[in-house]
Motif scaffolding. Structure first.
Motif, PDB file in Angstrom:
ATOM      1  N   MET A  47       0.825  -1.209   0.000  1.00  0.00           N
ATOM      2  CA  MET A  47       0.000   0.000   0.000  1.00  0.00           C
ATOM      3  C   MET A  47       0.853   1.250   0.000  1.00  0.00           C
ATOM      4  N   LYS A  48       0.511   2.116  -0.886  1.00  0.00           N
ATOM      5  CA  LYS A  48       1.279   3.359  -0.949  1.00  0.00           C
ATOM      6  C   LYS A  48       0.690   4.391   0.000  1.00  0.00           C
ATOM      7  N   ILE A  49       1.526   5.371   0.307  1.00  0.00           N
ATOM      8  CA  ILE A  49       1.044   6.466   1.145  1.00  0.00           C
ATOM      9  C   ILE A  49       0.127   7.338   0.315  1.00  0.00           C
ATOM     10  N   HIS A  50      -0.965   7.718   0.886  1.00  0.00           N
ATOM     11  CA  HIS A  50      -1.926   8.522   0.135  1.00  0.00           C
ATOM     12  C   HIS A  50      -2.355   9.698   0.992  1.00  0.00           C
ATOM     13  N   PRO A  51      -2.817  10.757   0.345  1.00  0.00           N
ATOM     14  CA  PRO A  51      -3.305  11.906   1.117  1.00  0.00           C
ATOM     15  C   PRO A  51      -4.551  11.487   1.898  1.00  0.00           C
ATOM     16  N   PRO A  52      -4.804  12.134   3.010  1.00  0.00           N
ATOM     17  CA  PRO A  52      -5.959  11.714   3.815  1.00  0.00           C
ATOM     18  C   PRO A  52      -7.257  11.889   3.035  1.00  0.00           C
ATOM     19  N   LEU A  53      -8.135  10.945   3.245  1.00  0.00           N
ATOM     20  CA  LEU A  53      -9.388  10.923   2.502  1.00  0.00           C
ATOM     21  C   LEU A  53     -10.486  11.550   3.352  1.00  0.00           C
ATOM     22  N   TYR A  54     -11.345  12.347   2.723  1.00  0.00           N
ATOM     23  CA  TYR A  54     -12.465  12.941   3.451  1.00  0.00           C
ATOM     24  C   TYR A  54     -13.750  12.243   3.024  1.00  0.00           C
ATOM     25  N   TYR A  55     -14.545  11.877   4.041  1.00  0.00           N
ATOM     26  CA  TYR A  55     -15.790  11.124   3.832  1.00  0.00           C
ATOM     27  C   TYR A  55     -16.642  11.674   2.681  1.00  0.00           C
ATOM     28  N   GLY A  56     -16.908  12.969   2.717  1.00  0.00           N
ATOM     29  CA  GLY A  56     -17.789  13.571   1.715  1.00  0.00           C
ATOM     30  C   GLY A  56     -17.197  13.542   0.315  1.00  0.00           C
ATOM     31  N   ASP A  57     -15.867  13.683   0.230  1.00  0.00           N
ATOM     32  CA  ASP A  57     -15.213  13.632  -1.080  1.00  0.00           C
ATOM     33  C   ASP A  57     -15.226  12.206  -1.615  1.00  0.00           C
ATOM     34  N   TYR A  58     -14.888  11.272  -0.735  1.00  0.00           N
ATOM     35  CA  TYR A  58     -14.838   9.861  -1.128  1.00  0.00           C
ATOM     36  C   TYR A  58     -16.176   9.414  -1.713  1.00  0.00           C
ATOM     37  N   LEU A  59     -17.264   9.828  -1.075  1.00  0.00           N
ATOM     38  CA  LEU A  59     -18.601   9.409  -1.525  1.00  0.00           C
ATOM     39  C   LEU A  59     -19.159  10.334  -2.604  1.00  0.00           C
ATOM     40  N   GLN A  60     -18.365  11.335  -3.000  1.00  0.00           N
ATOM     41  CA  GLN A  60     -18.801  12.301  -4.014  1.00  0.00           C
ATOM     42  C   GLN A  60     -20.163  12.900  -3.668  1.00  0.00           C
ATOM     43  N   LEU A  61     -20.295  13.282  -2.410  1.00  0.00           N
ATOM     44  CA  LEU A  61     -21.593  13.785  -1.943  1.00  0.00           C
ATOM     45  C   LEU A  61     -22.052  15.051  -2.659  1.00  0.00           C
ATOM     46  N   PRO A  62     -21.139  15.946  -3.048  1.00  0.00           N
ATOM     47  CA  PRO A  62     -21.643  17.122  -3.775  1.00  0.00           C
ATOM     48  C   PRO A  62     -22.454  16.711  -5.010  1.00  0.00           C
ATOM     49  N   LYS A  63     -22.020  15.656  -5.702  1.00  0.00           N
ATOM     50  CA  LYS A  63     -22.792  15.181  -6.858  1.00  0.00           C
ATOM     51  C   LYS A  63     -24.112  14.533  -6.408  1.00  0.00           C
ATOM     52  N   ILE A  64     -23.980  13.613  -5.471  1.00  0.00           N
ATOM     53  CA  ILE A  64     -25.147  12.835  -5.025  1.00  0.00           C
ATOM     54  C   ILE A  64     -26.242  13.725  -4.427  1.00  0.00           C
ATOM     55  N   LEU A  65     -25.823  14.681  -3.612  1.00  0.00           N
ATOM     56  CA  LEU A  65     -26.813  15.458  -2.859  1.00  0.00           C
ATOM     57  C   LEU A  65     -27.280  16.711  -3.589  1.00  0.00           C
TER      58      LEU A  65
ATOM     59  N   GLN B 213     -19.235   6.526  -8.098  1.00  0.00           N
ATOM     60  CA  GLN B 213     -18.607   5.443  -7.329  1.00  0.00           C
ATOM     61  C   GLN B 213     -17.195   5.228  -7.870  1.00  0.00           C
ATOM     62  N   ALA B 214     -16.223   5.736  -7.127  1.00  0.00           N
ATOM     63  CA  ALA B 214     -14.823   5.595  -7.560  1.00  0.00           C
ATOM     64  C   ALA B 214     -14.028   4.905  -6.456  1.00  0.00           C
ATOM     65  N   PRO B 215     -13.955   3.584  -6.498  1.00  0.00           N
ATOM     66  CA  PRO B 215     -13.237   2.862  -5.432  1.00  0.00           C
ATOM     67  C   PRO B 215     -11.782   3.326  -5.340  1.00  0.00           C
ATOM     68  N   GLU B 216     -11.343   3.620  -4.129  1.00  0.00           N
ATOM     69  CA  GLU B 216      -9.953   3.997  -3.903  1.00  0.00           C
ATOM     70  C   GLU B 216      -9.019   2.860  -4.311  1.00  0.00           C
ATOM     71  N   SER B 217      -9.461   1.639  -4.028  1.00  0.00           N
ATOM     72  CA  SER B 217      -8.585   0.494  -4.307  1.00  0.00           C
ATOM     73  C   SER B 217      -8.168   0.470  -5.777  1.00  0.00           C
ATOM     74  N   ALA B 218      -9.064   0.882  -6.663  1.00  0.00           N
ATOM     75  CA  ALA B 218      -8.743   0.882  -8.097  1.00  0.00           C
ATOM     76  C   ALA B 218      -7.568   1.813  -8.382  1.00  0.00           C
ATOM     77  N   LYS B 219      -7.468   2.878  -7.601  1.00  0.00           N
ATOM     78  CA  LYS B 219      -6.387   3.833  -7.818  1.00  0.00           C
ATOM     79  C   LYS B 219      -5.033   3.266  -7.405  1.00  0.00           C
ATOM     80  N   TYR B 220      -5.077   2.239  -6.582  1.00  0.00           N
ATOM     81  CA  TYR B 220      -3.827   1.620  -6.126  1.00  0.00           C
ATOM     82  C   TYR B 220      -3.565   0.314  -6.863  1.00  0.00           C
ATOM     83  N   GLY B 221      -4.227   0.157  -7.996  1.00  0.00           N
ATOM     84  CA  GLY B 221      -3.835  -0.945  -8.862  1.00  0.00           C
ATOM     85  C   GLY B 221      -4.784  -2.122  -8.921  1.00  0.00           C
ATOM     86  N   GLN B 222      -5.537  -2.346  -7.871  1.00  0.00           N
ATOM     87  CA  GLN B 222      -6.356  -3.561  -7.852  1.00  0.00           C
ATOM     88  C   GLN B 222      -7.695  -3.227  -7.214  1.00  0.00           C
ATOM     89  N   GLU B 223      -8.720  -3.112  -8.059  1.00  0.00           N
ATOM     90  CA  GLU B 223     -10.028  -2.798  -7.478  1.00  0.00           C
ATOM     91  C   GLU B 223     -10.507  -3.964  -6.626  1.00  0.00           C
TER      92      GLU B 223
END
Lengths: 365, 365, 365, 365
Positions: free
Chosen positions: B1-19, D22-32
């Motif tokens: 697993m590579k180091i990644h920037p911290p993930l924010y709940y609302g961004d991860y779920l793309q809530l601006p689009k959904i809501l 729906q953009a799985p983070e795992s896909a960004k690291y190579g393996q969805e």
């Protein structure tokens, strides 16, 4: 309250009786089949719930049978109907427990049960009777089954119940007694008729002028509109209504139906809030039994395939047929047909509003 | 697993689009109607769940499309089908949320939606296609609707999906590949045939000699027995089977059907436990969609009465008709017809048992 | 099958007993209170379901008590546990029926019931005992209650049940018998240990180098990591494990625990599919009873407020306390702690894989 | 209604946006990882439902914020609260879908999500704020979490929402405005006080003279009675009430509390039917969120074990702690404490009855 000896949970619930009432037939033939206990227990829980439902329906019938139903009793009627629908949801969900028994499990003991069948549940027939199902609403095959398979004493009990005034009868009477089919000095139904006319005219113009509709779609929409127009006409025309009723398409009297429409349209007034809740709850009772029959038919089909049930009945095919029948309050279910958007319904004059409202002056700050 | 920037709940779920995807039509015509938001949101949740179901079904198709399905993958197939049925139960239960919208509430904005309709859900059609529904299984009215109301690009997407191998196809293939239609040196189906014969003979004698049966009941039971005999005969006779299949009464090939019967009869062997779970799960998928259609039809009827839906479709009548159609795995649902009590099924010879078992020697103390 | 007289539904189910076992106390004091019947009926259905659950659990105990559990019986154990959890869902959902009784309704008859209480349900205690709850797991107040309020004969029945081998005992034994704590010629747990080490090291580096973490968050993550490291260490170190067990933090033996971890990690192999399903079902049984206790406590609180229950018990406070106790399979519930991503778990050597697999050669085309 | 271009289902629901979010983070690291889609989709449905709940709660706040709430609007408030609780049941049931994801499945992608967490759901915090949860009701750990993990703009939105008038505030005001804390010329609370006194005296005598109670049980019952007496005293004594309120044991003002007690006691009068339904619905909203938190905590525990959640939060322990907190309407939940059997409650004089009733003369036959 008088002083009483201390009560013990198991005695109070008569558990020695309840928990010693499971005697698998298979055991009598030498080899008890594990799953037969489930078959017995689940049917016993169904019967206990039917008893509870009858207890609620009977109490509602007693309340409604009085010449005048006080407004405080409407709360009680509604609360008890809500309880019935809550129980019905359990009846539906319980089918999943039965479905943990597979065909092979069931086959090991089903022959021992012939010709016993769930169709012989007297209490379920009494529930139908209390709601308002009468022999003339049943399919021939069902009538025949009841006549040939119920024990004479059970048949007699059912016949007596069918002679009692049902909730349908009492509701019809109560609705017909309501003063909404005509008001002193205000022709509500004339206004309603105008509103319907206006609504349909508007619909017509939209269909005619909408560039988004292609010709076949436009033609279909126009045909639908014609049907809607006729449906409304039936409601307000005594002769047409009587004709439909004679054909068995409607069960309620016109007067009762008009009251129901009025309640649905102005349900937000205090005087109509509980009546609306009660009518909605009755529709829900019907809907939940319909769903239960359907799920039951699916389950029987899945466990028995196209074979014949233990009662020698035509099994799931029969069940599917009764799914849509045996509904006491279908007229209320169909009521949506006679409604219109609130914004189009006639505005009530102040004098009628006052009659339907409570002067909550005191509530103001 | 590579180091990644911290993930924010609302961004991860793309809530601006959904809501921000709820735009009530009523608002565009001057007056937003409160309940339209519910109508939008509930349909959006349905579509999200359909997406999830497609995600599961597509992954199952990929697994099953390989020439050989490893035993470890059966676990995965089963787990994903169980997930699908768990989601389906939510789809069914959600109808109660829709039912909190009454006719009057809906009427305030339904005209704005014409001719949009849930029948236009592409994803639902893709789910049907993934399971194995093809145009020839649909009623004419449904085919016509799909052809006239889906956008050309959606129609194309659906047509492509219908050209893909379905789960039905893959299952049939997988079942036909199984070695249970004949065993080296052991005539299982001959033994099965004898067992059927013995079972039916026994039934015959019971019916004939049972003093508890009156004559009409005895006659009916005998007639039922005859039907059962013919049903069994069909299974084992290639010609009769082919005939039934040609008439569309059965979809699976005879070889696949025999394997399915074998799995149902000997499901308790390790080699067949997962296959049995999978077949049962597919039946459950069908059953839950059937229940969903039925509940949906009831709900539409209740909210719309006998009126026409926003899609100009024949509404609840149509929905009722499709309830029993559009079932890819009806053959498995009907399988109960070909089963017999475990105690009557042929005892398998040791060599076959060994093949179906795992030698759990190590597990012994 | 012998010829038998025709069976009648009502006789088979012993309905005269079942349906005449409702005697409201309020009626004995002059005025029957309508809602008391619901109170009786719902408790009777609970007791019927408890009987069914005991029927399933007892049959599972019998199967597992044999020195060797054949692989075909694993199917049966799993099917019956699934039935138990399906019934438990009904037990939970039924609370909604009880909640249709409001405080005022209940107050009209609750005084008549003193000191009867649901805590006196012998069958519920027997279910707990069958699963593996022993007096030492109970809170003092509960032990005291059982000793003072159960009838002597019920106390005796419970004591006997607590002397029987429980499903927990049988499971522990069965898991310990499995050969997964060590393999001939393959040091699985050494490999597992390395995999854990690698996983934790990787986590450590991510935490250390992740620019997205601020300092307090990084410190917390590092502390969490340390806790995780100790938890893993406990599993593999006999002394540490024994210490935790002596403190009551773990109930299973180390050997049984290691087998359970192995099953969870390699659940997709045919030999482990059913064992995994069974372990998961036992966790579900625990989880559903926990949920039921919680919902029950909420319901009692709502109906009784902070008052004392009919049994003179501390009511909902007590119920809340037991919610988290009385769980026989908490170790399995906590098992997630010892798992790792499948991609990080040791790859099994071929010889072990073969032992866990079924050679489905025959299935290949 | 104006003529509008035909609407297409997919466009209306903005499905391109919804179904491409729906953009799985795992896909960004190579393996969805297959199951990540479920994780995303289920959280998106939760957020859609939260949006719907906010839509309902905001509309209720607007209605209640007016200086006078017309009686017809009570129907609307109640209907929308019922919708909220129906949605909440789905939120609870959906947890079963999440539970189809096992620990191993989740572990494959959880590291990618750090430090995203469901605790970061802004909408859920807004729902809490709309109901009436304020920072001072939160546990320190929760406050800290909100301050450190929510994005600044989300924190700001939440702070604004917490400055708005909540449903709790509006309800308190509405209850306090009701005229039930005193009536002109009728000392209701004096009568109530006498009724309480009579009830407790009767209880005292029963306890003292009941031969069925042994001494420890009698002592305990007497102690309970004393507690009950003090509880009632608090309600009617302004100073004691104020003291309890200052200690945070009660949130509602005494005037509001008295109105609520009155509504619960005389809920069957038309003027109080809807108010009672509304108060009950608010209790249900609280109860369902409490159940959801509890089920959620169980699920997290099961999937993560005693490990730390993706948000670096203390996971299920934290969730369990908040289960009993964060309840805006706990006072109504506790209201049962202040009730008495209807048969013991003061009979209202005719003048007050008339105020609460609707003269349904017209309904009489």
């Amino acid at each position: 309250m008088k002083i009483h000896p201390p009560l013990y949970y198991g005695d109070y619930l008569q558990l020695p009786k309840i928990l010693n009432a499971q005697a698998p037939e298979s055991a009598k033939y030498g080899q008890e089949i594990h799953d037969e206990t489930l078959f017995i227990v689940i049917h016993q829980t169904y019967e206990l719930w039917f008893k509870q439902i009858l207890h609620e329906l009977d109490s509602i019938r007693q309340i409604m049978a009085r010449p005048f139903v006080p407004s405080t009793d409407l709360y009680i009627i509604n609360a008890r109907l809500k309880r019935v629908t809550t129980i019905q949801q359990i009846l539906i969900d319980q089918i999943q427990v039965m479905e943990t028994m597979t065909t092979l499990d069931f086959m090991e003991f089903r022959d021992y049960l012939v010709p016993a069948s769930g169709f012989q549940s007297l209490q379920f027939r009494l529930v139908e009777a209390a709601l308002g199902i009468r022999p003339e609403h049943r399919m021939d095959i069902e009538k025949q089954f009841i006549n040939s398979r119920l024990k004479p004493e059970d048949r007699k009990t059912l016949a007596q119940a069918e002679n009692n005034t049902s909730i349908f009868d009492l509701l019809e009477d109560w609705l017909a007694r309501m003063p909404f089919s005509q008001f002193e000095g205000y022709d509500f139904w004339g206004e309603y008729s105008l509103a319907v006319h206006k609504m349909l005219k508007q619909d017509y113009e939209i269909i005619l002028n909408n560039p988004g509709l292609d010709e076949p779609l436009r033609a279909m929409e126009l045909k639908n509109l014609e049907t809607t127009r006729e449906t409304f006409a039936t409601l307000l025309n005594a002769d047409k209504f009587a004709e439909q009723r004679a054909q068995g398409k409607i069960r309620l009297s016109q007067k009762a139906m008009l009251s129901a429409v009025f309640i649905f349209l102005y349900r937000d007034y205090p005087a109509l809030q509980m009546p609306f809740e009660i009518l909605s709850a009755l529709v829900e009772v019907d809907e939940k039994f319909t769903t239960w029959r359907f799920r039951h038919a699916l389950m029987v089909h899945r466990i028995l395939g196209t074979k014949i049930g233990t009662g020698g009945s035509s099994g799931h095919e029969y069940l599917k047929l009764t799914t849509e029948r045996n509904r006491a309050f279908l007229d209320l279910f169909n009521l949506a047909t006679f409604l219109m958007p609130k914004s189009m319904a006639p505005a009530l004059p102040g004098s009628i509003k006052d009659q339907l409202d409570i002067v909550y002056d005191a509530f103001q700050s």
